[in-house]
Design an enzyme around this catalytic site. Structure first.
Site, PDB file in Angstrom:
ATOM      1  NE  ARG A  54      -3.283  -2.914   0.291  1.00 50.10           N
ATOM      2  CZ  ARG A  54      -3.861  -3.627   1.264  1.00 50.10           C
ATOM      3  NH1 ARG A  54      -3.270  -3.764   2.453  1.00 50.10           N
ATOM      4  NH2 ARG A  54      -5.004  -4.233   1.043  1.00 50.10           N
ATOM      5  CG  ASP A 109      -2.771  -6.151  -0.937  1.00 46.51           C
ATOM      6  OD1 ASP A 109      -3.822  -6.009  -1.587  1.00 46.51           O
ATOM      7  OD2 ASP A 109      -2.752  -6.573   0.239  1.00 46.51           O
ATOM      8  CG  HIS A 160      -5.974  -8.560  -1.069  1.00 43.91           C
ATOM      9  ND1 HIS A 160      -6.055  -7.259  -0.658  1.00 43.91           N
ATOM     10  CD2 HIS A 160      -6.885  -9.236  -0.319  1.00 43.91           C
ATOM     11  CE1 HIS A 160      -6.971  -7.143   0.300  1.00 43.91           C
ATOM     12  NE2 HIS A 160      -7.490  -8.330   0.520  1.00 43.91           N
ATOM     13  CD  GLU A 167     -10.007  -8.193   3.428  1.00 37.81           C
ATOM     14  OE1 GLU A 167     -10.697  -7.534   4.205  1.00 37.81           O
ATOM     15  OE2 GLU A 167      -8.962  -7.756   2.904  1.00 37.81           O
ATOM     16  CE1 TYR A 193      -4.843  -8.044  11.732  1.00 40.86           C
ATOM     17  CE2 TYR A 193      -5.915  -6.539  10.223  1.00 40.86           C
ATOM     18  CZ  TYR A 193      -5.432  -7.793  10.508  1.00 40.86           C
ATOM     19  OH  TYR A 193      -5.525  -8.786   9.572  1.00 40.86           O
ATOM     20  CG  PHE A 194       0.535  -2.977  16.263  1.00 40.34           C
ATOM     21  CD1 PHE A 194      -0.444  -3.505  17.087  1.00 40.34           C
ATOM     22  CD2 PHE A 194       1.868  -3.192  16.609  1.00 40.34           C
ATOM     23  CE1 PHE A 194      -0.121  -4.236  18.229  1.00 40.34           C
ATOM     24  CE2 PHE A 194       2.202  -3.916  17.749  1.00 40.34           C
ATOM     25  CZ  PHE A 194       1.209  -4.443  18.558  1.00 40.34           C
ATOM     26  CG  ASP A 195      -4.191  -1.464  10.453  1.00 39.33           C
ATOM     27  OD1 ASP A 195      -4.381  -2.221  11.438  1.00 39.33           O
ATOM     28  OD2 ASP A 195      -4.793  -1.621   9.377  1.00 39.33           O
ATOM     29  CD1 TRP A 230      -3.475  -4.842   8.424  1.00 39.09           C
ATOM     30  CD2 TRP A 230      -2.716  -5.425   6.408  1.00 39.09           C
ATOM     31  NE1 TRP A 230      -3.509  -6.215   8.344  1.00 39.09           N
ATOM     32  CE2 TRP A 230      -3.055  -6.608   7.121  1.00 39.09           C
ATOM     33  CE3 TRP A 230      -2.217  -5.560   5.111  1.00 39.09           C
ATOM     34  CZ2 TRP A 230      -2.903  -7.880   6.590  1.00 39.09           C
ATOM     35  CZ3 TRP A 230      -2.074  -6.841   4.584  1.00 39.09           C
ATOM     36  CH2 TRP A 230      -2.417  -7.978   5.313  1.00 39.09           C
TER      37      TRP A 230
HETATM   38  C1  ACM Z   1      -6.412  -8.958   6.321  1.00 38.80           C
HETATM   39  O1  ACM Z   1      -6.362  -8.062   7.180  1.00 38.80           O
HETATM   40  N1  ACM Z   1      -7.148  -8.799   5.240  1.00 38.80           N
HETATM   41  C2  ACM Z   1      -5.689 -10.197   6.482  1.00 38.80           C
END
Ligand code: ACM
Ligand code: ZN
Length: 766
Positions: A162, A191, A266, A332, A423-425, A473
């Site tokens: 990203r 991705d 992705h 996803e 999730y550190f985002d 992310w």
């Molecule tokens: C993810 O956060 N889509 C693995």
């Protein structure tokens, strides 16, 4: 003064002085402080058995670090009065990665079963030394430490698709991992928005797939897709030479790099490079951010040349990365393209696959066989469970822990990376004062409180939990300094979760030791979060009484609060013990530190005291297990939802909320209301209307009012609304509240036409 006491105090003084300096993170299994100290200077030599070649790189790493901080050259295997000994020797209890560190005034001995343990022992030694170049004497206290990790997978992830982060920063990130004894770097290399690794056989992947039109001046979700002819100037990739160098760098620090090559979703960047990989086989430009229509993100499982491509890619990747695990993504996948693709449908018929979930499973199983044929193991996101898990696959559980639990029960290995809290985002402090993040809220304390072993697993099943990992992310993170901010200090909390014994987990001790690490971050010029200044307001219901506990994550912080609606300051009431809630009110609280107000905005919690408090609620459609608030009776607990999505909100996905309450006896009632939330970016929408009905017997209900919604579906700001029915006082025993779900997310919404959520916090009866 009593002379004996005086002498005792003198003798103890240096011990206390040194004790203060020991702030090792992660906390070692055992640490005994002894008297005295060892001084590293030019008369110190590093000794090791020269026949054990793996120790030479460790010795050079140690000498390099001492050189960096002091300018002193330590000679290796030289006659000297003081030694730092690196010893490989069979040692019980400490396992492959553990070590013993014994420091006496004349000797530092690091003993381990492998080079890994030696390097971890060195990391502990480094934490006893200054962190940056200094003229100070390098004096370390005498200690005896025995240490080894709790989990074998101690991971940190970085999304470089990203936003691209160059090789120098990747090494810096690996250094953070090394200091805190992580052993796994999950490198998310591909991705939709960028392919980041050179593949010799497919040069377009980096010629085309690594570059996109620069729209960084717009936030992620608002970027329009690029147009033909616009210049793709933003991006980058790692050459294979750079990858080899980074792999070597990581390996010196005991860090295994697990590369991730995403499939079957992705994958828009790969498809932009080679359109034949998708079902549609159409030309497309690399994505600039967000989600776009008319972009193919999926490989076509109906096309054998897709498998040839992926096997060729993986052959090069496996050649570069010695990691036992290869990550194949799997998350996803919107399977619409497969439903409309004749090749995919033909494949399903030929292989006897019932639906597109099984087609995904076919895809992953086929790739898993390839990875296994190369003597490696496949790992993937928890969606790889859907439609059937490949036999040798390991599962990375990210949508909560359920996928991990299911996989462990099936006898598969698991790495825990649940969105909350790993999730550190997500935000780590008040969103109002933090850099824009994707959402969520994972504070330092929440991370510190995590345990990777779910209580529902048996001891045997729990052996399949290899460990845990935080994911970063990068949709909202375009600068290296921002990466630092998101992981520092949360990765320190995680390091203790995955390394230290569970019984020794102690928030106050960690928080105190952390202060030393903050000093180090300041000295090194690292960008880090100073913590979450938002007060935690924890309602407690006990014996029919409601009270609240207030706490701050800030070391030595104090909490001040009001209950009269005014904004608190450091002259408001100081919190010392739980505050009892006897009437409907709004509590506001801030953190103070050394006489200063630290919270920019107060934390706010409203309470509604009413006649249905504590009554059981029956639901016709189930509440989502992900949004249960504080339990099944959250709608009658008196606790209002807050602006943190998910906190005290009950969620219903795509279905009407139909709740029935028994008040226990006839009551005089004149008002019933339901509190609802709209947060359109989170797909949470107001119901179309809310109907209120009452009954004397619980079967025959009479409508008292239906209240239509008046909040626009296009309102993007987070909005709370009470749907309220007022009527002449009635005797009422049973109440039924129906909130009608929307028919689909509105036009122009990223999820247009898909089901939305209803979020409700309280049914208030007065
Ligand atoms: C993810 O956060 N889509 C693995
Ligand atoms: Zn297809």
């Amino acid at each position: 003064m009593n002379r004996r006491l005086f002498i005792l105090l003198i003798a103890l003084a240096p011990l206390f002085a040194t004790a203060q300096k020991i702030s090792i993170i992660p906390q070692p299994v055992s640490l005994n402080l002894r008297q005295g100290s060892f001084t590293i200077d030019k008369n110190t030599t590093i000794t090791f058995n020269a026949a054990q070649a793996e120790l030479a790189t460790a010795a050079h790493y140690l000498a390099g670090q001492i050189m960096n901080i002091s300018g002193t050259t330590l000679r290796l295997n030289h006659a000297a009065s003081k030694t730092i000994q690196l010893k490989l020797q069979q040692t019980a209890e400490i396992g492959e990665e553990g070590y013993l560190l014994h420091i006496t005034p004349s000797n530092i001995a690091i003993t381990a079963n492998s080079r890994k343990g030696i390097v971890y022992g060195m990391q502990t030694l480094f934490q006893l030394l200054p962190a940056i170049r200094t003229n100070a004497v390098l004096e370390v206290p005498c200690v005896a430490i025995k240490d080894y990790p709790r989990f074998q997978w101690r991971g940190m992830h970085l999304d470089v698709s990203r936003h691209f982060f160059g090789p120098e920063f990747v090494k810096k990130y690996i250094d953070f991992l090394a200091v805190y004894k992580f052993n796994t770097f999950h490198w998310h290399l591909t991705d939709d928005q960028g392919w980041r690794i050179e593949i010799k056989k497919y040069p377009n992947l980096t010629k085309t797939g690594a570059w996109r039109v620069d729209e960084n001046y717009l936030s992620w979700g608002t970027r329009p897709q690029a147009k033909e002819g616009e210049k793709a100037t933003y991006g980058g990739y790692y050459t294979q030479e750079q990858v080899k160098d980074i792999v070597r760098y990581a390996s010196e620090r005991n860090i295994t790099i697990v590369p991730e090559i995403e499939m079957p979703g992705h994958s828009a960047a790969a498809i932009a490079s080679y359109p034949y990989l998708s079902c549609e086989q159409q030309h497309q430009l690399p994505m600039t951010g967000g989600n776009y229509k008319n972009i193919s993100s999926n490989y076509c499982p109906g096309n054998d040349s897709v498998f040839t491509f992926l096997q060729n890619v993986l052959t090069e990747v496996i050649g570069l990365f010695p990691s036992k695990f290869i990550h194949l993504g799997g998350d996803e996948v919107d399977k619409t393209s497969w439903k409309n693709c004749p090749k995919c449908q033909k494949r399903m018929k030929e292989e006897g696959l019932k639906n597109e979930e099984e087609l995904q499973s076919y895809f992953m199983k086929r790739m898993e066989r390839f990875v296994s044929s190369k003597k490696r193991r496949m790992i993937g996101w928890d969606e790889i469970l859907e439609g059937g898990l490949a036999p040798g696959a390991t599962v990375m559980s990210w949508r909560g822990e359920q996928g991990g639990i299911a996989a462990a029960k099936m006898g598969h290995d698991v790495v825990m990376t649940p969105g909350t809290p790993l999730y550190f985002d997500h935000y780590q402090g008040d969103p109002a004062t933090e850099p824009l993040a994707i959402g969520g809220f994972n504070s330092l304390k929440l991370v510190y409180s995590y345990d990777p072993i779910p209580a529902v697993l048996s001891e045997k099943e729990a052996t399949h939990i290899l460990g845990a990992q935080a994911n970063l992310w990068a949709e909202f993170i375009s600068a290296a300094a921002h990466v630092e901010y998101m992981v520092l200090p949360r990765m320190l909390a995680l390091s203790e979760v995955v390394w230290s014994p569970k019984k020794d987990r102690n928030w106050n001790s960690f928080n105190e030791r952390l202060q030393k690490h903050f000093e180090v971050f300041d000295q090194k010029g690292l960008n880090y979060s100073k913590g979450n200044f938002r007060v935690e307001i924890k309602p407690v219901a006990k014996d029919g009484k409601l009270s609240v506990m207030l706490s701050t994550e800030i070391y030595n912080g104090e909490v001040f609060y009001t209950t009269d609606g005014k904004d608190p300051g450091i002259f408001s009431t100081k919190y010392t013990r739980p505050v009892s809630i006897d009437s409907s009110l709004t509590l506001k609280a801030i953190t103070g530190l050394y006489g200063r107000k630290m919270s920019i905005l107060p934390a706010i919690q409203a309470f509604a005291i009413h006649k249905a408090i504590g009554r059981d609620v029956r639901y016709t459609n189930p509440v989502s297990p992900y949004y249960m608030a504080d339990g099944p009776n959250s709608l009658t607990d008196g606790i209002r939802g807050t602006d943190i999505v998910g906190k005290y909100w009950h969620g219903f996905s795509g279905k009407d909320l139909i709740a029935t309450i028994d008040l226990g006896s006839d009551q005089d009632v004149h008002t019933i209301s339901l509190g609802c939330l709209q947060s359109a970016r989170d797909w949470i929408m107001m119901p179309q209307w809310v109907k209120f009905e009452v009954s004397a017997d619980g079967t025959q209900f009479t409508e008292v009012k239906t209240v239509p919604n008046d909040v626009s579906p296009n309102e993007m700001a987070s909005t709370i609304k009470d749907f309220k029915a007022e009527f002449p006082t009635k005797k009422v025993r049973f109440i039924r509240v129906t909130a009608k779900a929307i028919d689909g997310l509105p036009k122009g919404h990223p999820g247009e036409g898909k089901p939305g959520w209803i979020f409700a916090d309280e049914i208030m009866v007065n």
